[in-house]
Write a protein that holds these residues in place. Structure first.
Motif, mmCIF file in Angstrom:
data_model
loop_
_atom_site.group_PDB
_atom_site.id
_atom_site.type_symbol
_atom_site.label_atom_id
_atom_site.label_comp_id
_atom_site.label_asym_id
_atom_site.label_seq_id
_atom_site.Cartn_x
_atom_site.Cartn_y
_atom_site.Cartn_z
ATOM 1 N N ILE A 77 -4.107 11.472 -12.309
ATOM 2 C CA ILE A 77 -3.815 10.366 -11.517
ATOM 3 C C ILE A 77 -4.003 10.745 -10.142
ATOM 4 O O ILE A 77 -3.746 11.542 -9.372
ATOM 5 C CB ILE A 77 -2.495 9.860 -11.754
ATOM 6 C CG1 ILE A 77 -2.320 9.567 -13.137
ATOM 7 C CG2 ILE A 77 -2.338 8.558 -10.936
ATOM 8 C CD1 ILE A 77 -0.676 9.297 -13.463
ATOM 9 N N GLU A 78 -5.227 9.879 -9.296
ATOM 10 C CA GLU A 78 -5.686 9.971 -8.262
ATOM 11 C C GLU A 78 -4.817 9.178 -7.140
ATOM 12 O O GLU A 78 -4.883 9.647 -5.996
ATOM 13 C CB GLU A 78 -7.113 9.746 -7.869
ATOM 14 C CG GLU A 78 -8.020 10.545 -8.910
ATOM 15 C CD GLU A 78 -9.315 10.433 -8.857
ATOM 16 O OE1 GLU A 78 -9.953 9.755 -7.836
ATOM 17 O OE2 GLU A 78 -10.142 11.064 -9.494
ATOM 18 N N ASN A 79 -4.434 8.235 -7.662
ATOM 19 C CA ASN A 79 -3.485 7.221 -6.915
ATOM 20 C C ASN A 79 -1.955 7.605 -6.473
ATOM 21 O O ASN A 79 -1.287 8.001 -7.476
ATOM 22 C CB ASN A 79 -3.560 5.758 -7.312
ATOM 23 C CG ASN A 79 -2.648 4.831 -6.659
ATOM 24 O OD1 ASN A 79 -1.877 5.021 -5.752
ATOM 25 N ND2 ASN A 79 -3.159 3.473 -6.737
ATOM 26 N N ASP A 80 -1.696 8.145 -5.455
ATOM 27 C CA ASP A 80 -0.462 8.528 -4.970
ATOM 28 C C ASP A 80 0.827 7.712 -4.991
ATOM 29 O O ASP A 80 1.725 7.985 -5.694
ATOM 30 C CB ASP A 80 -0.376 9.066 -3.738
ATOM 31 C CG ASP A 80 -0.984 10.374 -3.194
ATOM 32 O OD1 ASP A 80 -1.444 11.026 -4.204
ATOM 33 O OD2 ASP A 80 -1.446 10.716 -2.112
ATOM 34 N N ARG A 81 0.287 6.251 -5.245
ATOM 35 C CA ARG A 81 1.434 5.477 -5.595
ATOM 36 C C ARG A 81 1.927 5.394 -6.920
ATOM 37 O O ARG A 81 3.067 5.064 -7.250
ATOM 38 C CB ARG A 81 0.816 3.869 -5.061
ATOM 39 C CG ARG A 81 2.013 3.005 -5.399
ATOM 40 C CD ARG A 81 1.575 1.556 -4.846
ATOM 41 N NE ARG A 81 1.680 1.417 -3.361
ATOM 42 C CZ ARG A 81 1.019 0.859 -2.668
ATOM 43 N NH1 ARG A 81 0.128 0.073 -2.967
ATOM 44 N NH2 ARG A 81 1.412 0.654 -1.239
ATOM 45 N N GLU A 82 0.856 5.651 -7.745
ATOM 46 C CA GLU A 82 1.089 5.490 -9.370
ATOM 47 C C GLU A 82 1.927 6.911 -9.531
ATOM 48 O O GLU A 82 2.765 6.969 -10.444
ATOM 49 C CB GLU A 82 -0.068 5.674 -9.994
ATOM 50 C CG GLU A 82 -0.642 4.183 -10.133
ATOM 51 C CD GLU A 82 -2.087 4.562 -10.905
ATOM 52 O OE1 GLU A 82 -2.170 5.107 -11.970
ATOM 53 O OE2 GLU A 82 -2.907 3.634 -10.465
ATOM 54 N N GLU A 121 5.559 6.455 -8.521
ATOM 55 C CA GLU A 121 6.008 5.202 -9.387
ATOM 56 C C GLU A 121 6.706 6.331 -10.681
ATOM 57 O O GLU A 121 7.689 6.030 -11.269
ATOM 58 C CB GLU A 121 5.423 4.228 -9.814
ATOM 59 C CG GLU A 121 6.023 3.132 -10.752
ATOM 60 C CD GLU A 121 7.083 2.342 -9.691
ATOM 61 O OE1 GLU A 121 8.079 2.368 -10.391
ATOM 62 O OE2 GLU A 121 7.137 2.508 -8.628
ATOM 63 N N HIS A 136 3.598 16.972 -3.903
ATOM 64 C CA HIS A 136 4.549 15.724 -4.026
ATOM 65 C C HIS A 136 5.888 16.531 -3.885
ATOM 66 O O HIS A 136 6.943 15.778 -4.325
ATOM 67 C CB HIS A 136 4.511 15.245 -5.525
ATOM 68 C CG HIS A 136 3.043 14.758 -5.831
ATOM 69 N ND1 HIS A 136 2.830 13.687 -5.085
ATOM 70 C CD2 HIS A 136 2.120 14.936 -6.398
ATOM 71 C CE1 HIS A 136 1.465 13.249 -5.589
ATOM 72 N NE2 HIS A 136 1.029 14.027 -6.248
#
Length: 131
Positions: free
Chosen positions: A21-26, A29, A69
């Protein structure tokens, strides 16, 4: 929730999955959802060791595997600790919750652990002496 094999398998699959997953927001979550799942499992059956083992990996092992993270996991650990402290208020004999709180720096619980966890009493007493 009590299934050591499933929790262990989760530790093996979760990191490779997050790395796709490249999207940090995902990712954030997903990590929040994972913590919430652990919170629900802990409150459902506080004596079940499997969720506590998984949470130890989540907060102490995962940051080593995903250092990008680590800060978010540290923030989530602080939130989780609040929930665990509430659980301890509700169930003052919840050995697994108290042990987890102690591992997260709440060393004031060590005397209580030595009192209620007689099987590991010497261990908890030795941890107190190192304080």
């Amino acid at each position: 929730f009590s299934n050591y094999s499933a929790w262990h398998r989760r530790t093996l699959l979760f990191v490779p999955f997050l790395q796709t997953i490249e999207n940090d927001r995902e990712v954030a979550e997903l990590l929040k959802n994972e913590v919430e799942m652990c919170r629900n499992a802990a409150w459902t059956e506080p004596a079940d060791q499997s969720v506590w083992f998984y949470q130890r990996w989540l907060f102490f092992g995962l940051p080593k595997q995903l250092p990008e993270h680590a800060q978010l996991l540290q923030e989530l650990a602080k939130e989780q600790l609040k929930s665990i402290l509430e659980l301890i208020e509700e169930d003052p004999d919840a050995v697994q919750a108290i042990s987890f709180a102690a591992s997260m720096g709440k060393r004031e619980f060590l005397p209580r652990l030595a009192e209620i966890d007689t099987l590991r009493q010497s261990y908890w007493q030795s941890k107190q002496n190192k304080s």
